[in-house]
Design a protein around this motif. Structure first.
Motif, PDB file in Angstrom:
ATOM      1  N   SER A  47       0.864  -1.091  -0.122  1.00  0.00           N
ATOM      2  CA  SER A  47      -0.193  -0.116   0.094  1.00  0.00           C
ATOM      3  C   SER A  47       0.688   1.109  -0.167  1.00  0.00           C
ATOM      4  CB  SER A  47      -0.805   0.041   1.324  1.00  0.00           C
ATOM      5  OG  SER A  47      -0.112   0.372   2.538  1.00  0.00           O
ATOM      6  N   GLU A  48       0.708   2.202  -0.995  1.00  0.00           N
ATOM      7  CA  GLU A  48       1.354   3.582  -0.936  1.00  0.00           C
ATOM      8  C   GLU A  48       0.485   4.652  -0.721  1.00  0.00           C
ATOM      9  OE1 GLU A  48       3.742   3.883  -3.974  1.00  0.00           O
ATOM     10  OE2 GLU A  48       4.398   1.847  -4.530  1.00  0.00           O
ATOM     11  N   ILE A  49       0.906   5.432   0.166  1.00  0.00           N
ATOM     12  CA  ILE A  49       0.306   6.719   0.358  1.00  0.00           C
ATOM     13  C   ILE A  49       0.826   7.847  -0.385  1.00  0.00           C
ATOM     14  CG2 ILE A  49      -0.144   8.493   2.383  1.00  0.00           C
ATOM     15  CD1 ILE A  49       0.102   5.830   4.409  1.00  0.00           C
ATOM     16  N   PRO A  50       0.211   8.763  -1.276  1.00  0.00           N
ATOM     17  CA  PRO A  50       0.556   9.609  -1.865  1.00  0.00           C
ATOM     18  C   PRO A  50       1.449  10.787  -0.977  1.00  0.00           C
ATOM     19  CG  PRO A  50      -1.611   9.304  -2.312  1.00  0.00           C
ATOM     20  CD  PRO A  50      -1.316   8.381  -1.256  1.00  0.00           C
ATOM     21  N   ASP A  51       2.529  11.460  -1.525  1.00  0.00           N
ATOM     22  CA  ASP A  51       3.033  12.402  -0.944  1.00  0.00           C
ATOM     23  C   ASP A  51       2.138  13.513  -0.537  1.00  0.00           C
ATOM     24  OD1 ASP A  51       5.521  11.084  -0.842  1.00  0.00           O
ATOM     25  OD2 ASP A  51       6.013  11.843  -2.888  1.00  0.00           O
ATOM     26  N   SER A  52       1.310  13.868  -1.171  1.00  0.00           N
ATOM     27  CA  SER A  52       0.316  14.880  -1.069  1.00  0.00           C
ATOM     28  C   SER A  52      -0.466  14.706   0.434  1.00  0.00           C
ATOM     29  CB  SER A  52      -0.553  15.372  -2.121  1.00  0.00           C
ATOM     30  OG  SER A  52      -1.220  14.227  -2.489  1.00  0.00           O
ATOM     31  N   ALA A  53      -0.632  13.389   0.585  1.00  0.00           N
ATOM     32  CA  ALA A  53      -1.503  13.102   1.642  1.00  0.00           C
ATOM     33  C   ALA A  53      -0.663  12.999   2.856  1.00  0.00           C
ATOM     34  CB  ALA A  53      -2.209  11.729   1.551  1.00  0.00           C
ATOM     35  N   VAL A  54       0.627  12.780   2.795  1.00  0.00           N
ATOM     36  CA  VAL A  54       1.393  12.710   4.007  1.00  0.00           C
ATOM     37  C   VAL A  54       2.114  14.075   4.368  1.00  0.00           C
ATOM     38  CG1 VAL A  54       3.764  11.903   4.766  1.00  0.00           C
ATOM     39  CG2 VAL A  54       2.554  10.497   3.417  1.00  0.00           C
ATOM     40  N   ASN A  55       2.240  14.982   3.500  1.00  0.00           N
ATOM     41  CA  ASN A  55       2.949  16.318   3.812  1.00  0.00           C
ATOM     42  C   ASN A  55       1.591  17.344   3.584  1.00  0.00           C
ATOM     43  OD1 ASN A  55       5.306  15.131   3.714  1.00  0.00           O
ATOM     44  ND2 ASN A  55       5.612  15.378   1.588  1.00  0.00           N
ATOM     45  N   GLN A  56       0.548  17.326   4.349  1.00  0.00           N
ATOM     46  CA  GLN A  56      -0.526  18.155   4.218  1.00  0.00           C
ATOM     47  C   GLN A  56      -0.100  19.429   4.894  1.00  0.00           C
ATOM     48  OE1 GLN A  56      -4.245  16.529   5.395  1.00  0.00           O
ATOM     49  NE2 GLN A  56      -4.340  15.051   3.595  1.00  0.00           N
ATOM     50  N   ALA A  57      -0.626  20.311   4.592  1.00  0.00           N
ATOM     51  CA  ALA A  57      -0.629  21.728   5.168  1.00  0.00           C
ATOM     52  C   ALA A  57      -1.267  21.831   6.391  1.00  0.00           C
ATOM     53  CB  ALA A  57      -0.881  22.828   4.158  1.00  0.00           C
ATOM     54  N   ASP A  58      -1.028  22.682   7.305  1.00  0.00           N
ATOM     55  CA  ASP A  58      -1.647  22.964   8.658  1.00  0.00           C
ATOM     56  C   ASP A  58      -2.889  23.543   8.166  1.00  0.00           C
ATOM     57  OD1 ASP A  58      -2.418  22.924  11.272  1.00  0.00           O
ATOM     58  OD2 ASP A  58      -1.039  24.682  11.604  1.00  0.00           O
ATOM     59  N   ASP A  59      -4.262  22.947   9.020  1.00  0.00           N
ATOM     60  CA  ASP A  59      -5.482  23.634   8.588  1.00  0.00           C
ATOM     61  C   ASP A  59      -5.916  24.669   9.884  1.00  0.00           C
ATOM     62  OD1 ASP A  59      -5.680  22.060   6.397  1.00  0.00           O
ATOM     63  OD2 ASP A  59      -6.895  20.395   7.594  1.00  0.00           O
ATOM     64  N   LYS A  60      -5.062  25.096  10.539  1.00  0.00           N
ATOM     65  CA  LYS A  60      -5.479  25.739  11.618  1.00  0.00           C
ATOM     66  C   LYS A  60      -5.447  27.571  10.933  1.00  0.00           C
ATOM     67  CE  LYS A  60      -3.571  24.057  15.671  1.00  0.00           C
ATOM     68  NZ  LYS A  60      -2.801  23.800  16.760  1.00  0.00           N
ATOM     69  N   PRO A  61      -4.748  27.906  10.115  1.00  0.00           N
ATOM     70  CA  PRO A  61      -4.969  29.396   9.557  1.00  0.00           C
ATOM     71  C   PRO A  61      -6.386  29.342   8.743  1.00  0.00           C
ATOM     72  CG  PRO A  61      -2.934  28.719   9.068  1.00  0.00           C
ATOM     73  CD  PRO A  61      -3.390  27.307   9.683  1.00  0.00           C
ATOM     74  N   ALA A  62      -6.882  28.196   8.031  1.00  0.00           N
ATOM     75  CA  ALA A  62      -7.845  28.103   7.198  1.00  0.00           C
ATOM     76  C   ALA A  62      -9.235  28.371   8.368  1.00  0.00           C
ATOM     77  CB  ALA A  62      -8.193  27.021   6.470  1.00  0.00           C
ATOM     78  N   ALA A  63      -8.918  27.426   9.290  1.00  0.00           N
ATOM     79  CA  ALA A  63     -10.034  27.747  10.456  1.00  0.00           C
ATOM     80  C   ALA A  63     -10.209  29.037  10.968  1.00  0.00           C
ATOM     81  CB  ALA A  63      -9.882  26.596  11.559  1.00  0.00           C
ATOM     82  N   ARG A  64      -8.942  29.587  11.421  1.00  0.00           N
ATOM     83  CA  ARG A  64      -8.987  31.035  11.793  1.00  0.00           C
ATOM     84  C   ARG A  64      -9.557  31.927  10.765  1.00  0.00           C
ATOM     85  NH1 ARG A  64      -3.830  32.150  12.070  1.00  0.00           N
ATOM     86  NH2 ARG A  64      -3.284  30.519  13.457  1.00  0.00           N
ATOM     87  N   GLY A  65      -9.448  31.800   9.523  1.00  0.00           N
ATOM     88  CA  GLY A  65     -10.122  32.685   8.383  1.00  0.00           C
ATOM     89  C   GLY A  65     -11.704  32.433   8.531  1.00  0.00           C
ATOM     90  N   ILE A  66     -12.259  31.232   8.653  1.00  0.00           N
ATOM     91  CA  ILE A  66     -13.533  30.849   8.619  1.00  0.00           C
ATOM     92  C   ILE A  66     -14.320  31.556   9.896  1.00  0.00           C
ATOM     93  CG2 ILE A  66     -15.328  29.008   8.805  1.00  0.00           C
ATOM     94  CD1 ILE A  66     -13.406  27.266   7.200  1.00  0.00           C
ATOM     95  N   LEU A  67     -13.610  31.512  11.050  1.00  0.00           N
ATOM     96  CA  LEU A  67     -14.251  32.079  12.319  1.00  0.00           C
ATOM     97  C   LEU A  67     -14.115  33.459  11.985  1.00  0.00           C
ATOM     98  CD1 LEU A  67     -15.043  31.759  15.233  1.00  0.00           C
ATOM     99  CD2 LEU A  67     -12.799  31.977  15.687  1.00  0.00           C
ATOM    100  N   ILE A  68     -13.017  34.140  11.575  1.00  0.00           N
ATOM    101  CA  ILE A  68     -13.205  35.744  11.217  1.00  0.00           C
ATOM    102  C   ILE A  68     -14.228  36.131  10.438  1.00  0.00           C
ATOM    103  CG2 ILE A  68     -11.886  37.570  10.285  1.00  0.00           C
ATOM    104  CD1 ILE A  68      -9.436  36.069  11.632  1.00  0.00           C
ATOM    105  N   THR A  69     -14.323  35.420   9.309  1.00  0.00           N
ATOM    106  CA  THR A  69     -15.393  35.716   8.218  1.00  0.00           C
ATOM    107  C   THR A  69     -16.849  35.417   8.915  1.00  0.00           C
ATOM    108  OG1 THR A  69     -14.106  34.814   6.479  1.00  0.00           O
ATOM    109  CG2 THR A  69     -16.564  34.819   6.066  1.00  0.00           C
TER     110      THR A  69
END
Length: 59
Positions: free
Chosen positions: A10-32
């Motif tokens: 089984s192989e895991i794609p590099d994009s799934a392993v090296n995902q960016a942090d979602d905290k800035p996106a969550a903060r943006g949604i809260l501010i919006t």
């Protein structure tokens, strides 16, 4: 955070392993959400100003 190692066959794609942090996106949604509630409150007050003024009559 748990890290899963590649198992045999089984192989895991590099994009799934090296995902960016979602905290800035969550903060943006809260501010919006807070910004939209504030804007809607101001618009509500502008259009229903007469109602608010009738609650506190100036004698």
């Amino acid at each position: 955070m748990k890290t899963y190692k590649n198992k045999k066959g089984s192989e895991i794609p590099d994009s799934a392993v090296n995902q960016a942090d979602d905290k800035p996106a969550a903060r943006g949604i809260l501010i919006t959400i807070i910004l939209l509630i504030s804007i809607l409150g101001v618009i509500y007050f502008i259009f229903f100003k007469d109602y608010f003024m009738s609650l506190f009559p100036a004698d």
